[in-house]
Design an enzyme around this catalytic site. Structure first.
Site, PDB file in Angstrom:
ATOM      1  N   CYS A   1       0.810  -1.223   0.000  1.00 24.28           N
ATOM      2  CA  CYS A   1       0.000   0.000   0.000  1.00 24.28           C
ATOM      3  C   CYS A   1       0.843   1.274   0.000  1.00 24.28           C
ATOM      4  O   CYS A   1       0.377   2.320  -0.437  1.00 24.28           O
ATOM      5  CB  CYS A   1      -0.941   0.020   1.208  1.00 24.28           C
TER       6      CYS A   1
ATOM      7  N   HIS B   1      -8.814   3.863  -2.145  1.00 29.07           N
ATOM      8  CA  HIS B   1      -7.463   3.372  -1.852  1.00 29.07           C
ATOM      9  C   HIS B   1      -6.920   2.580  -3.047  1.00 29.07           C
ATOM     10  O   HIS B   1      -6.888   1.356  -3.021  1.00 29.07           O
ATOM     11  CB  HIS B   1      -7.526   2.506  -0.597  1.00 29.07           C
TER      12      HIS B   1
ATOM     13  N   CYS C   1      -0.010   2.063   6.601  1.00 33.97           N
ATOM     14  CA  CYS C   1       0.256   0.660   6.894  1.00 33.97           C
ATOM     15  C   CYS C   1       0.417  -0.092   5.580  1.00 33.97           C
ATOM     16  O   CYS C   1      -0.122   0.314   4.549  1.00 33.97           O
ATOM     17  CB  CYS C   1      -0.857   0.064   7.742  1.00 33.97           C
TER      18      CYS C   1
END
Length: 388
Positions: A89, A344, A374
């Protein structure tokens, strides 16, 4: 001493799953923001020493080094190389870190950092190829932790349980994220950071796409309470208090203050501090907590010195746990909404968030901003930006 500054930052609006960006090629979408940087700054692409591009789903159209493909799709000189990196991510936040390191060390004079993900076409987990080429991590890692796999949703639930975060608290946090994002859109807060892109709908209609389309208006706690747990009976993580499956990209132009002055550019911010941290891969998503502590220690700043925090809303439990652990001000965290509302697009999220952060700092004369995300496998990046 050389430094690293952000001259400009630009992104597309984020598309929801099977939405406005779903039918585009990842290289073409990336090329759009590369050329937007050229248009906004007058950048001569031949000056770029490297394009460092984050992508977590390097399969299909995102394989074969999508960073290089983006350069070629943009029509930039063949002399400009491209690199694709994967820190899950945080891939495009790591791309900014790598660009800054290259500029400060003298390996680069000018670099472009960013990332892309079209999750509509390449869903999360596609790179595993259904186990045909083996499984990630492998038996030694799983034996070390006494599990047979790592799962982000399970990790998010473990974090909620550990910190005593209730379903209602997470649902309220999600509502706040959507409300903040909707207000930001209505007030035109994203206008200067989004490069509209022409898209063609399924019915053949062509239009400019310029507004994040995952924001839900008018939702209520009662509506969210009706959603089923996503990771087992009795759980509190749902589709409503987690980040969205999304498509999008963003890019940042990074160089030194000296080079910027020579080109007549006025930078937005300096990359003050950049760190990465590791944590338990089972809970996996607690990384922003140690990464924040490390960034503050390295920077010599306290949390009180930071005027705005962008902590990726992978799941509501992640950001609420970060708040509990740090004692940070909720109002300063993701003031324009986060991933639960804006989306996202994994490999592009770091660039999207940093673009939003640096423009918000400029618009509100905020000296220091912090970003942390994270990441799969139990990692997190953290970046402190200083307004110039």
């Amino acid at each position: 001493m050389r430094d690293a500054v952000i001259v400009d930052a630009v992104r597309t609006a984020v598309g929801k799953r099977n939405g406005s960006l779903a039918r585009l090629h990842s290289a073409s979408l990336s090329a759009h923001v590369l050329n937007a940087l050229v248009e906004r700054t007058g950048l001569d692409p031949s000056l770029v020493d490297d394009v460092i591009w984050g992508c977590a789903g390097a399969v299909g159209m995102q394989s074969g080094c999508v960073g290089r493909a983006a350069v070629l799709a943009a029509g930039w000189p063949e002399s400009v190389p491209g690199l694709t990196i994967d820190r899950q991510c945080g891939s495009s936040q790591q791309a900014v870190h790598q660009a800054a390191a290259g500029v400060i060390s003298g390996q680069y004079e000018v670099a472009v950092a960013g990332g892309v993900e079209i999750m509509s076409a390449i869903p999360l987990g596609t790179t595993k190829l259904d186990g045909r080429c083996g499984e990630p991590f492998g038996p030694d890692v799983f034996q070390r932790y006494g599990v047979d796999r790592f799962n982000q949703g399970t990790g998010a639930q473990l974090i909620a349980d550990e910190y005593g975060i209730t379903r209602t608290q997470m649902d309220q946090h999600a509502l706040d994220s959507h409300a903040r994002a909707a207000r930001a859109i209505d007030e035109g807060r994203f206008k200067d950071q989004i490069a509209p892109i022409s898209v063609t709908d399924a019915d053949g209609t062509t239009r400019d796409f310029d507004t994040d389309e995952g924001v839900r208006r008018g939702s209520t706690l009662e509506t969210l309470a009706g959603l089923k747990p996503a990771f087992g009976e009795g759980g509190s993580i749902t589709a409503g208090n987690a980040s969205q499956v999304s498509d999008g990209t963003g890019a940042l132009l990074v160089t030194t203050s000296e080079f910027a002055r020579a080109r007549g550019w006025t930078p937005l911010a300096r990359i003050h501090t950049a760190v990465v941290a590791g944590t338990d891969p089972v809970t996996m998503l607690k990384g922003p907590i140690p990464a924040t502590a490390k960034a503050l220690q390295r920077s010599g700043l306290s949390l009180d010195d930071i005027g705005v925090y962008e902590i990726n809303e992978a799941f509501a439990s992640v950001t609420l746990a970060w708040l509990k652990e740090t004692g940070a001000d909720y109002a300063r965290m993701n003031p324009l909404g986060g991933a639960m509302a804006l989306g996202h697009p994994i490999g592009g999220s770091g660039a999207r968030i940093m673009t939003t952060l640096v423009h918000h700092m400029r618009d509100n004369a905020i000296r220091y901003g912090l970003q942390s995300m994270c990441e799969g496998g139990g990692m997190a990046n953290a970046t402190v930006l200083e307004l110039l």
